[in-house]
Design a protein around this motif. Structure first.
Motif, PDB file in Angstrom:
ATOM      1  N   GLN A   5       0.829  -1.206   0.000  1.00  0.00           N
ATOM      2  CA  GLN A   5       0.000   0.000   0.000  1.00  0.00           C
ATOM      3  C   GLN A   5       0.867   1.261   0.000  1.00  0.00           C
ATOM      4  O   GLN A   5       0.587   2.220  -0.724  1.00  0.00           O
ATOM      5  CB  GLN A   5      -0.942   0.006   1.201  1.00  0.00           C
ATOM      6  N   MET A   6       1.918   1.250   0.800  1.00  0.00           N
ATOM      7  CA  MET A   6       2.815   2.404   0.829  1.00  0.00           C
ATOM      8  C   MET A   6       3.501   2.602  -0.522  1.00  0.00           C
ATOM      9  O   MET A   6       3.624   3.733  -1.006  1.00  0.00           O
ATOM     10  CB  MET A   6       3.862   2.234   1.939  1.00  0.00           C
ATOM     11  N   ALA A   7       3.949   1.515  -1.135  1.00  0.00           N
ATOM     12  CA  ALA A   7       4.606   1.617  -2.432  1.00  0.00           C
ATOM     13  C   ALA A   7       3.644   2.171  -3.480  1.00  0.00           C
ATOM     14  O   ALA A   7       4.028   3.020  -4.294  1.00  0.00           O
ATOM     15  CB  ALA A   7       5.121   0.244  -2.860  1.00  0.00           C
ATOM     16  N   LEU A   8       2.405   1.712  -3.457  1.00  0.00           N
ATOM     17  CA  LEU A   8       1.417   2.219  -4.410  1.00  0.00           C
ATOM     18  C   LEU A   8       1.165   3.710  -4.203  1.00  0.00           C
ATOM     19  O   LEU A   8       1.043   4.470  -5.167  1.00  0.00           O
ATOM     20  CB  LEU A   8       0.111   1.432  -4.291  1.00  0.00           C
ATOM     21  N   GLU A   9       1.089   4.134  -2.938  1.00  0.00           N
ATOM     22  CA  GLU A   9       0.887   5.546  -2.651  1.00  0.00           C
ATOM     23  C   GLU A   9       2.068   6.366  -3.138  1.00  0.00           C
ATOM     24  O   GLU A   9       1.898   7.451  -3.687  1.00  0.00           O
ATOM     25  CB  GLU A   9       0.660   5.766  -1.158  1.00  0.00           C
TER      26      GLU A   9
END
Length: 80
Positions: free
Chosen positions: A72-76
């Motif tokens: 999720q952090m990488a996508l953000e």
């Protein structure tokens, strides 16, 4: 998602230096011996197995939660 977890684990652990892996303490062995003395060998093994299963389940839950949060952090970050 389930297929990626073993692949990620393998990718991350290939780079682990075996000399940096934490050595297991003697405490679990001492506690197991104490449990055998208190409950008897058969009961101690059953109790110990149940505790180990519980720990393994929690480890997997925590691992999956960490992977999910990381993705999720990488996508953000990629959205910027």
């Amino acid at each position: 998602m389930a297929q990626f977890i073993p692949l990620l684990f393998e990718a991350y652990t290939q780079q682990v230096d075996p000399t940096q892996v934490k050595k297991f303490s003697q405490r679990p062995q001492v506690q197991f011996q104490r449990l055998k003395e208190l409950a008897g060998e058969e009961a101690a093994v059953e109790i110990w197995d149940a505790a180990m299963e519980e720990g393994a389940e929690w480890e997997e839950v925590c691992f999956r939660a960490g992977i999910k949060a990381g993705i999720q952090m990488a996508l953000e970050l990629l959205e910027f």
